[in-house]
Design a protein around this motif. Structure first.
Motif, PDB file in Angstrom:
ATOM      1  N   ASN A 161       0.809  -1.104  -0.106  1.00 28.63           N
ATOM      2  CA  ASN A 161       0.003  -0.065   0.162  1.00 28.63           C
ATOM      3  C   ASN A 161       0.689   1.199  -0.168  1.00 28.63           C
ATOM      4  O   ASN A 161       0.622   2.086   0.675  1.00 28.63           O
ATOM      5  N   VAL A 163       3.971   3.412  -3.081  1.00 29.91           N
ATOM      6  CA  VAL A 163       4.130   3.563  -4.338  1.00 29.91           C
ATOM      7  C   VAL A 163       4.992   2.372  -4.782  1.00 29.91           C
ATOM      8  O   VAL A 163       4.640   1.950  -6.003  1.00 29.91           O
ATOM      9  N   TYR A 166       2.073   0.082  -5.788  1.00 28.94           N
ATOM     10  CA  TYR A 166       1.318   0.509  -6.999  1.00 28.94           C
ATOM     11  C   TYR A 166       1.955   0.247  -8.412  1.00 28.94           C
ATOM     12  O   TYR A 166       1.574  -0.281  -9.263  1.00 28.94           O
ATOM     13  N   HIS A 169       1.763  -3.493  -9.099  1.00 27.60           N
ATOM     14  CA  HIS A 169       0.518  -3.877  -9.722  1.00 27.60           C
ATOM     15  C   HIS A 169       0.412  -3.172 -11.249  1.00 27.60           C
ATOM     16  O   HIS A 169      -0.155  -3.819 -12.213  1.00 27.60           O
ATOM     17  N   LYS A 170       1.226  -2.193 -11.587  1.00 27.00           N
ATOM     18  CA  LYS A 170       1.007  -1.509 -12.669  1.00 27.00           C
ATOM     19  C   LYS A 170       1.728  -2.506 -13.810  1.00 27.00           C
ATOM     20  O   LYS A 170       1.403  -2.726 -14.772  1.00 27.00           O
ATOM     21  N   GLN A 319      -2.875   6.975  -7.804  1.00 28.42           N
ATOM     22  CA  GLN A 319      -2.355   6.302  -6.610  1.00 28.42           C
ATOM     23  C   GLN A 319      -3.140   6.250  -5.280  1.00 28.42           C
ATOM     24  O   GLN A 319      -3.359   5.168  -4.720  1.00 28.42           O
ATOM     25  N   PHE A 322      -5.780   3.955  -6.000  1.00 32.64           N
ATOM     26  CA  PHE A 322      -5.451   2.518  -5.789  1.00 32.64           C
ATOM     27  C   PHE A 322      -5.316   1.974  -4.521  1.00 32.64           C
ATOM     28  O   PHE A 322      -5.920   0.977  -4.177  1.00 32.64           O
ATOM     29  N   TYR A 323      -5.029   2.959  -3.444  1.00 31.59           N
ATOM     30  CA  TYR A 323      -4.919   2.481  -2.226  1.00 31.59           C
ATOM     31  C   TYR A 323      -6.454   2.474  -1.632  1.00 31.59           C
ATOM     32  O   TYR A 323      -6.838   1.554  -0.667  1.00 31.59           O
ATOM     33  N   GLN A 326      -7.698  -1.124  -2.572  1.00 33.00           N
ATOM     34  CA  GLN A 326      -6.990  -2.017  -1.755  1.00 33.00           C
ATOM     35  C   GLN A 326      -7.743  -2.081  -0.493  1.00 33.00           C
ATOM     36  O   GLN A 326      -7.298  -2.811   0.517  1.00 33.00           O
TER      37      GLN A 326
END
Length: 356
Positions: A161, A163, A166, A169-170, A319, A322-323, A326
């Motif tokens: 959780n 960068v 992130y 996952h990218k 970002q 994204f968090y 999650q």
């Protein structure tokens, strides 16, 4: 009579609207008649929370080359054990400027009332030579050639959780591989990743310079693609500013930003354009950071720093989203308030736009 009253009401509303707009405008630093920023009348101290990371290049170069001194600014570097200690100090104005790395806990702190602003770029990847990217174990480089080859592999990432997660996952999204089809190995120490590579405990790692170059030189790992293939505008770190610094000390803040950008431009000239005084800039970086080997500064992928100061705003918001997906963030944030590029914009009015 109705017409007179109506005109009066319109006039009153116009005055109220004008007053409101004026109140919302940020104060601007006063310029000399030639448009330049004169030095401050008395020396002003600016406290920067910085721990010797390479992304602090703008601060170090501006200090050592006298750009802060030119504006009568004295900088003091302060070190904090972690962001939990640093952020409240920035919000309270005890620290004027700091560096922040994107993470769910970072955004949660802001959501819970820690008032800071994102005021400039402090770290992104350069296309084709990322300083923060994946490496593959040397003995697996012929087996793991393409992104889809990561399926079923053990991949070390330093944080969950944040960068790093992130970017991980990218990469998987780019590879067309589900997170369930790889083994996520949480390993907070980048140096431990190299040891784990040597012991064949992991297959890939999201690694950082100068360890990327050091591992390549030792035959432990090799670069695996480049992070800009799948996260070309990942905002890894931002310069944070105290709201008090941006408002109550605006004249100081604008001059500070102008000096900071001048430092970044010298850095960019050397590492991105191959111009400028390479020996001088590398000496400054070696003096202020943990990387003392000047030869490695030539070999390693260096932190990207925007010579015009702006950040990748859309990526910061991505970002955050994204968090949230999650489940690591529940609060809503007002990024129109948090991201404030006004200092950068005002400084560039004085020093001009950097031309690539």
């Amino acid at each position: 009579m109705k017409k007179i009253i109506g005109c009066l009401l319109i006039s009153i509303l116009a005055i109220l609207c004008l007053t409101s707009c004026q109140q919302e405008e940020k104060p601007k630093a006063e310029k000399a008649s030639d448009g330049e920023l004169p030095p401050l009348e008395k020396t002003e101290k600016v406290v920067i929370a910085e721990d010797g990371s390479a992304s602090g290049a703008g601060f170090y170069i501006a200090k050592d080359k006298g750009y802060f001194e030119k504006y009568n600014i004295e900088v003091e570097f302060a070190t904090f054990g972690n962001s939990d200690e640093m952020l409240p100090a920035v919000a309270a104005g005890e620290v004027d400027v700091a560096g922040g790395v994107s993470s769910a806990s970072f955004f949660n702190s802001i959501a819970q009332g820690i008032d800071v602003r994102f005021i400039a770029d402090k770290g992104h990847n350069n296309k084709g030579n990322s300083y923060f990217t994946f490496v593959v174990r040397e003995d697996l480089k012929d087996e793991i050639k393409d992104y889809e080859d990561v399926k079923g592999k053990r991949i070390a990432v330093s944080t969950k959780n944040a960068v790093d997660d992130y970017i991980y996952h990218k990469m998987l999204e780019h590879a067309g591989v589900s997170p369930n089809e790889t083994e996520f190995v949480l390993m907070s120490d980048f140096a431990n990743m190299m040891a784990a590579m040597s012991n064949k405990q992991i297959d890939l790692a999201l690694q950082i310079e100068p360890l990327i170059t050091q591992g390549e030189n030792k035959g432990i790992h090799t670069r695996f693609g480049d992070a800009t293939d799948y996260a070309p505008k990942a905002q890894i770190a931002m310069v944070l500013g105290s709201p008090k610094f941006l408002t109550d000390r605006r004249d100081v803040a604008v001059r500070f930003m102008a000096a900071y950008l001048e430092g970044i431009r010298d850095y960019h000239d050397v590492f991105m354009k191959g111009t400028g005084d390479e020996e001088e800039i590398i000496s400054i970086m070696a003096n202020h950071t943990a990387l003392k080997d000047k030869e490695q500064w030539v070999q390693a992928g260096v932190t990207g720093l925007n010579p015009n100061g702006t950040i990748f705003e859309e990526d910061v918001i991505q970002q955050y989203e994204f968090y949230k997906e999650q489940g690591a963030i529940q609060e809503e944030l007002d990024f129109d308030k948090i991201i404030d590029m006004s200092l950068v914009e005002e400084a560039i009015e004085v020093i001009g736009t950097y031309q690539e």
